[in-house]
Design an enzyme around this catalytic site. Structure first.
Site, PDB file in Angstrom:
ATOM      1  N   THR B 152       0.877  -1.195   0.000  1.00  5.42           N
ATOM      2  CA  THR B 152       0.000   0.000   0.000  1.00  5.42           C
ATOM      3  C   THR B 152       0.908   1.237   0.000  1.00  5.42           C
ATOM      4  O   THR B 152       1.374   1.645  -1.061  1.00  5.42           O
ATOM      5  CB  THR B 152      -0.972   0.015   1.204  1.00  5.42           C
ATOM      6  OG1 THR B 152      -0.237  -0.105   2.420  1.00  5.42           O
ATOM      7  CG2 THR B 152      -1.974  -1.115   1.102  1.00  5.42           C
ATOM      8  N   LYS B 178       4.195  -7.019   3.820  1.00  5.79           N
ATOM      9  CA  LYS B 178       3.969  -5.599   3.577  1.00  5.79           C
ATOM     10  C   LYS B 178       3.663  -4.934   4.917  1.00  5.79           C
ATOM     11  O   LYS B 178       3.260  -5.595   5.883  1.00  5.79           O
ATOM     12  CB  LYS B 178       2.843  -5.354   2.571  1.00  5.79           C
ATOM     13  CG  LYS B 178       1.460  -5.796   2.965  1.00  5.79           C
ATOM     14  CD  LYS B 178       0.657  -4.854   3.820  1.00  5.79           C
ATOM     15  CE  LYS B 178       0.578  -3.459   3.258  1.00  5.79           C
ATOM     16  NZ  LYS B 178      -0.274  -2.614   4.181  1.00  5.79           N
ATOM     17  N   THR B 189       0.765  -9.650  13.991  1.00  9.90           N
ATOM     18  CA  THR B 189       1.651  -8.924  13.078  1.00  9.90           C
ATOM     19  C   THR B 189       0.930  -8.315  11.893  1.00  9.90           C
ATOM     20  O   THR B 189      -0.279  -8.264  11.855  1.00  9.90           O
ATOM     21  CB  THR B 189       2.776  -9.830  12.586  1.00  9.90           C
ATOM     22  OG1 THR B 189       3.594  -9.102  11.696  1.00  9.90           O
ATOM     23  CG2 THR B 189       2.245 -11.043  11.869  1.00  9.90           C
ATOM     24  N   GLU B 275       5.971   4.515   7.163  1.00  5.10           N
ATOM     25  CA  GLU B 275       5.496   5.660   6.384  1.00  5.10           C
ATOM     26  C   GLU B 275       6.361   6.892   6.620  1.00  5.10           C
ATOM     27  O   GLU B 275       6.508   7.359   7.747  1.00  5.10           O
ATOM     28  CB  GLU B 275       4.030   5.952   6.707  1.00  5.10           C
ATOM     29  CG  GLU B 275       3.112   4.916   6.058  1.00  5.10           C
ATOM     30  CD  GLU B 275       1.647   5.075   6.406  1.00  5.10           C
ATOM     31  OE1 GLU B 275       0.828   4.542   5.654  1.00  5.10           O
ATOM     32  OE2 GLU B 275       1.339   5.712   7.417  1.00  5.10           O
ATOM     33  N   ASN B 401      -0.305  10.738   5.995  1.00  5.96           N
ATOM     34  CA  ASN B 401      -1.479  10.384   6.795  1.00  5.96           C
ATOM     35  C   ASN B 401      -2.490  11.492   6.968  1.00  5.96           C
ATOM     36  O   ASN B 401      -3.577  11.274   7.497  1.00  5.96           O
ATOM     37  CB  ASN B 401      -1.034   9.841   8.143  1.00  5.96           C
ATOM     38  CG  ASN B 401      -0.457   8.459   7.960  1.00  5.96           C
ATOM     39  OD1 ASN B 401      -1.147   7.581   7.469  1.00  5.96           O
ATOM     40  ND2 ASN B 401       0.813   8.290   8.289  1.00  5.96           N
ATOM     41  N   SER B 406      -8.530  10.567   1.533  1.00  9.17           N
ATOM     42  CA  SER B 406      -9.181  11.440   0.554  1.00  9.17           C
ATOM     43  C   SER B 406      -8.971  10.939  -0.867  1.00  9.17           C
ATOM     44  O   SER B 406      -8.078  10.162  -1.124  1.00  9.17           O
ATOM     45  CB  SER B 406      -8.645  12.860   0.693  1.00  9.17           C
ATOM     46  OG  SER B 406      -8.803  13.290   2.024  1.00  9.17           O
TER      47      SER B 406
END
Lengths: 406, 406
Positions: B152, B178, B189, B275, B401, B406
């Protein structure tokens, strides 16, 4: 109860001052609160195992000292992880203040806030204390000087005063606080100083404070980091002349209610002024089975980095709210949850029984664009509720904290 | 044990494929793993009360199904908070895959990852499954296609394969995973898929996995948010021909060691690709009294927003590390702690017995400028240790984030 203009100097007999002592760059960095007569004191302190030297000092003095009469505060350096030298410097602050004020060392409480791990510049701080004492005053302006001098990354001062009537006498509670980062109090709180001229027993003063912090300061989070320096001090000098509160009567309830008003106000101001924050994020969990369950759920949502980033982006990513409820440690039925967003821009129901409703994205974004956002989660299990306060997670939070120590 | 090039298709009899099914924008979004022969399966799943539909499905199938033979995965939508409709769509995925593969519905495991709260586009997904089956292959490239399709916000695919010898037979463990945001696994996990041709009893397969995740995936944190979709699946088809492992003998130890190597590798890759991350942040707590104490301390440090922001800023704000240890819930003596920073740029001791040492700021900044930073905290109480992995907190974490939904 009514709100009045003022802060720590509003109750009878309390004076304050704030000065620039050269610890921070060009900003006032030392404050003092002084009562003309001895006070009883209550305190709540950080539960972090790593405790600042002044936290250790205050814990001992609040417990042992027959009375206290002054609080001396520096910002810029936390006096934490500073070993025996730091503990000695903390004592030096109390000694210097006591000598200059003509009161015992044990009647001086101390607080420090700022960078962890560096020794405080004790010579500058001693000079600061000597400069504070002669300018102590009881005006609003003196209170403002003190409220400004305790700030670190805060963007604004936080003061409040309220008036109540107890046994026919006017009683005032005033306060000031600071807090912006490293905010996730646990059975304790930030730097918050509350003064009152109420006459109340030491035991009930401590009980009123300890009970109240659980639903006020302990329900806020800026970043999940429980500080090493969290301190709330509540000083009562009895000058209002009310019948001393020695039992949980109507006067106690009135006093506790006013104290709750003051502490709730400060908790919200700390959350709203979280490092880098653009909005106050309020979370209400309603219709819970127990208060504890509601508190776990609301605190979990308000502490979620992903939810906080979504609030910053005015992004309706409500799944993150359900996710944070799910890992809170509290039991509930996800398929029963209703979720609302509310602000001065309106109120909208997004989720019913765990499923997304059809709603106007424009209306929702209008609600999210306001500076105070409330999320309401109805879990339909009972009649208990809880409110928690936090703020959004922003670029400025990262900017402030990527370079704070340098 | 040796590392070999490959992933889920490396063990004998395993095939995989990845396709673009139109769920994400222009990126592959569906993957399948298939074993030519029936497998036994072990799994660990999120402890979040809010569980995705495929998590519920897999928990049941791993427990009840006599064998499994395929896993079908979609990225882009999480199929979480989607009620009975979402559960039905999840089942539809298994039914469609089963029909196209000629295996029972109950032999198909399912995983979804992406946005919470939206229904999955089931028609696109059914077409995706129909397109996946004919292109299943056992080459490295087929594994890569699958590893890419499960991502993702990840910036890179995560694959590994290792080879061990058990009772004279070559046994391979391969895997892909991932994870980038909503990463704070708890007794569970992220999405991680491990295949092996080892012959091992189902009971020991599950035990090896359950034991290992506690020290691998459960020791990573990107943002403190425990996902609703965390899943590790371990499929074993026995085609290596080794003597079946049915007791905790030497073969079991070898298998467990290789599994730990694979899971540790993946845990680090997930943390490093958190991220917005610019660095892998590793924390070792050494000389603890108990393993649990070491784990609490290392996980608390690696999860601290303030510490993570300081790592991003290459800022030596070590007080935040002591602070995070202090609120971890683990007992220790702050005045005994030694603290080191280490990377490919060198190693430096910053703190001795809780007090800052004199050190070269330039040398420390050189260490912090590397893409993998290790903090070592020596608490001098015993001989237990623990390692946790995370990443820095950056502007990009906020950017990603604030707008994800959106």
């Amino acid at each position: 109860m009514k709100e009045i203009e003022g802060g720590v100097t509003s109750p009878k007999g309390f004076k304050a001052a704030g000065v620039f002592a050269g610890i921070r760059k060009k900003k006032k960095d030392m404050a003092m609160i002084f009562s003309e007569v001895p006070c009883i004191a209550a305190g709540t302190f950080t539960t972090n195992i790593v405790k600042a030297a002044p936290v250790k000092w205050d814990m001992e003095m609040v417990k042992k000292s027959p009375f206290v009469q002054a609080v001396v505060v520096n910002s810029g350096v936390a006096n934490t992880c500073t070993g025996a030298t730091g503990m000695g410097y903390c004592r030096d602050m109390a000694v210097t203040a006591g000598l200059n004020l003509g009161i015992p060392t044990e009647a001086v409480l101390v607080a420090s806030t700022g960078l962890i791990g560096k020794q405080i510049p004790i010579d500058k701080i001693k000079t600061g204390i000597e400069n504070l004492v002669p300018i102590l005053g009881s005006s609003k302006e003196d209170g403002i000087m003190a409220a400004e001098a305790i700030l670190t990354t805060d963007t604004r001062k936080k003061e409040l005063a309220v008036e109540i009537e107890l046994s026919g006498k006017k009683v005032i509670i005033g306060g000031m606080c600071k807090g912006s980062g490293m905010i996730h109090p646990n059975m304790c709180t930030m730097l918050s100083f509350i003064t009152t001229d109420a006459a109340i027993s030491k035991e009930l003063l401590q009980e009123a404070l300890s009970t109240d912090v659980k639903e006020t300061y302990n329900m806020i989070s800026v970043d999940g980091d429980t500080s090493t320096n969290d301190t709330v001090l509540l000083l009562a000098n009895g000058l209002a002349g009310n019948h001393e509160i020695t039992e949980k009567n109507e006067d106690y309830e009135k006093f506790a209610e006013a104290l709750n008003f003051v502490n709730t106000y400060f908790a919200k101001r700390i959350a709203e002024d979280g490092e880098g924050a653009t909005s106050l994020f309020e979370v209400k969990v309603i219709n819970a089975l127990t208060k504890e369950q509601a508190m776990k759920l609301s605190k979990s949502i308000v502490s979620s980095n992903l939810t906080k980033a979504a609030i910053f982006g005015h992004d309706l990513n409500w799944g993150r709210i359900l996710c944070a409820m799910g890992y809170s440690g509290a039991e509930f039925e996800p398929d029963d949850v209703d979720l609302y967003f509310e602000s001065s821009g309106g109120k909208i129901k997004l989720i019913e029984n765990g499923i997304e409703l059809i709603y106007s994205k424009e209306a929702a974004e209008e609600i999210l664009s306001k500076p105070e956002i409330t999320v309401i989660a109805d879990i339909k299990m009972g009649n208990q509720s809880s409110t928690a306060w936090g703020c959004d997670l922003t670029y400025d939070y990262v900017r402030i904290n990527a370079a704070y120590g340098s």
